[in-house]
Design an enzyme around this catalytic site. Structure first.
Site, PDB file in Angstrom:
ATOM      1  CB  CYS A   4      -8.772 -13.990 -34.201  1.00  0.00           C
ATOM      2  SG  CYS A   4      -9.956 -15.023 -33.344  1.00  0.00           S
ATOM      3  CB  CYS A   7     -10.929 -14.970 -37.269  1.00  0.00           C
ATOM      4  SG  CYS A   7     -12.061 -13.890 -36.370  1.00  0.00           S
ATOM      5  CG  ASP A  30     -11.405 -28.244 -27.322  1.00  0.00           C
ATOM      6  OD1 ASP A  30     -11.840 -27.167 -26.881  1.00  0.00           O
ATOM      7  OD2 ASP A  30     -10.203 -28.593 -27.191  1.00  0.00           O
ATOM      8  CG  ASN A  86     -13.612 -21.158 -19.582  1.00  0.00           C
ATOM      9  OD1 ASN A  86     -14.314 -21.396 -18.605  1.00  0.00           O
ATOM     10  ND2 ASN A  86     -12.985 -22.094 -20.257  1.00  0.00           N
ATOM     11  N   GLY A  92     -10.005 -18.693 -17.196  1.00  0.00           N
ATOM     12  CA  GLY A  92      -9.378 -19.745 -18.009  1.00  0.00           C
ATOM     13  C   GLY A  92      -9.533 -19.561 -19.506  1.00  0.00           C
ATOM     14  CG  HIS A  97     -13.612 -15.890 -32.212  1.00  0.00           C
ATOM     15  ND1 HIS A  97     -13.416 -15.375 -33.483  1.00  0.00           N
ATOM     16  CD2 HIS A  97     -14.867 -16.392 -32.203  1.00  0.00           C
ATOM     17  CE1 HIS A  97     -14.519 -15.545 -34.210  1.00  0.00           C
ATOM     18  NE2 HIS A  97     -15.424 -16.171 -33.440  1.00  0.00           N
ATOM     19  CG  HIS A  99     -14.496 -20.417 -27.252  1.00  0.00           C
ATOM     20  ND1 HIS A  99     -13.687 -19.314 -27.177  1.00  0.00           N
ATOM     21  CD2 HIS A  99     -14.078 -21.263 -26.279  1.00  0.00           C
ATOM     22  CE1 HIS A  99     -12.811 -19.480 -26.196  1.00  0.00           C
ATOM     23  NE2 HIS A  99     -13.035 -20.648 -25.627  1.00  0.00           N
TER      24      HIS A  99
HETATM   25  P1  AMP Z   1     -10.821 -21.565 -23.598  1.00  0.00           P
HETATM   26  O1  AMP Z   1      -9.622 -22.058 -22.837  1.00  0.00           O
HETATM   27  O2  AMP Z   1     -12.103 -21.584 -22.873  1.00  0.00           O
HETATM   28  O3  AMP Z   1     -10.511 -20.226 -24.244  1.00  0.00           O
HETATM   29  O4  AMP Z   1     -11.033 -22.613 -24.778  1.00  0.00           O
HETATM   30  C1  AMP Z   1     -10.228 -22.672 -25.918  1.00  0.00           C
HETATM   31  C2  AMP Z   1     -10.334 -24.060 -26.433  1.00  0.00           C
HETATM   32  O5  AMP Z   1      -9.851 -24.075 -27.770  1.00  0.00           O
HETATM   33  C3  AMP Z   1      -9.504 -25.096 -25.667  1.00  0.00           C
HETATM   34  O6  AMP Z   1     -10.375 -26.095 -25.142  1.00  0.00           O
HETATM   35  C4  AMP Z   1      -8.547 -25.642 -26.713  1.00  0.00           C
HETATM   36  O7  AMP Z   1      -8.326 -27.026 -26.567  1.00  0.00           O
HETATM   37  C5  AMP Z   1      -9.261 -25.320 -28.008  1.00  0.00           C
HETATM   38  N1  AMP Z   1      -8.406 -25.182 -29.166  1.00  0.00           N
HETATM   39  C6  AMP Z   1      -7.272 -24.451 -29.267  1.00  0.00           C
HETATM   40  N2  AMP Z   1      -6.772 -24.538 -30.529  1.00  0.00           N
HETATM   41  C7  AMP Z   1      -7.627 -25.330 -31.238  1.00  0.00           C
HETATM   42  C8  AMP Z   1      -7.669 -25.808 -32.582  1.00  0.00           C
HETATM   43  N3  AMP Z   1      -6.723 -25.470 -33.490  1.00  0.00           N
HETATM   44  N4  AMP Z   1      -8.688 -26.618 -32.937  1.00  0.00           N
HETATM   45  C9  AMP Z   1      -9.648 -26.970 -32.046  1.00  0.00           C
HETATM   46  N5  AMP Z   1      -9.668 -26.539 -30.769  1.00  0.00           N
HETATM   47  C10 AMP Z   1      -8.668 -25.738 -30.349  1.00  0.00           C
HETATM   48 ZN    ZN Z   2     -11.886 -14.129 -34.113  1.00  0.00          ZN
END
Ligand code: AMP
Ligand code: ZN
Length: 113
Positions: A4, A7, A30, A86, A92, A97, A99
């Site tokens: 993950c 994680c 983000d 989401n 989306g 995990h 968030h």
């Molecule tokens: P979701 O699409 O709602 O699952 O949100 C996942 C979010 O994680 C997206 O807005 C991505 O830009 C963000 N994301 C993915 N990888 C990373 C990372 N390594 N560091 C910070 N944010 C990330």
């Molecule tokens: Zn996780």
């Protein structure tokens, strides 16, 4: 969870731009912001999504909303902010995990935007 992404971020195995951390949660910027302020707040316990919150694990989510309230003040989001989670691919969700996106610093539309 071994595979993950979030994680791994909590464990420091993948770098992140930390905003806040305590025993129950971790907050970081983000990587692909959609607003001037775009912070992700996640439980340290692996929970796949909002759809997996139960009476056994909901304390972390309640705590996260207290943290979001404090962060919004610290980040000076007094004009308003948005919290988004989401849940599932159709909504989306790309990282499975739980968030919460804390978004601020611009005007938001509803239901789009
Ligand atoms: P979701 O699409 O709602 O699952 O949100 C996942 C979010 O994680 C997206 O807005 C991505 O830009 C963000 N994301 C993915 N990888 C990373 C990372 N390594 N560091 C910070 N944010 C990330
Ligand atoms: Zn996780």
């Amino acid at each position: 969870m071994d595979n993950c992404l979030f994680c791994k971020i909590i464990k420091g195995e993948i770098p992140s731009d930390k905003v806040y951390e305590d025993d129950l949660c971790y907050a970081f910027k983000d990587i692909n912001p959609v607003a001037p302020i775009h912070v992700l707040v996640i439980p340290k316990e692996h929970i796949a999504s909002c759809g997996e919150i139960t009476s056994e694990n909901s304390a972390a989510t309640a705590h996260i909303f207290e943290v979001i309230s404090k962060l919004a003040k610290e980040l000076d989001l007094k004009d308003g902010f948005r919290v988004v989670s989401n849940c599932g691919e159709a909504a989306g969700q790309t990282v499975f995990h739980l968030h919460f996106h804390l978004l601020g610093g611009r005007q938001f539309g509803w239901p789009e935007g």
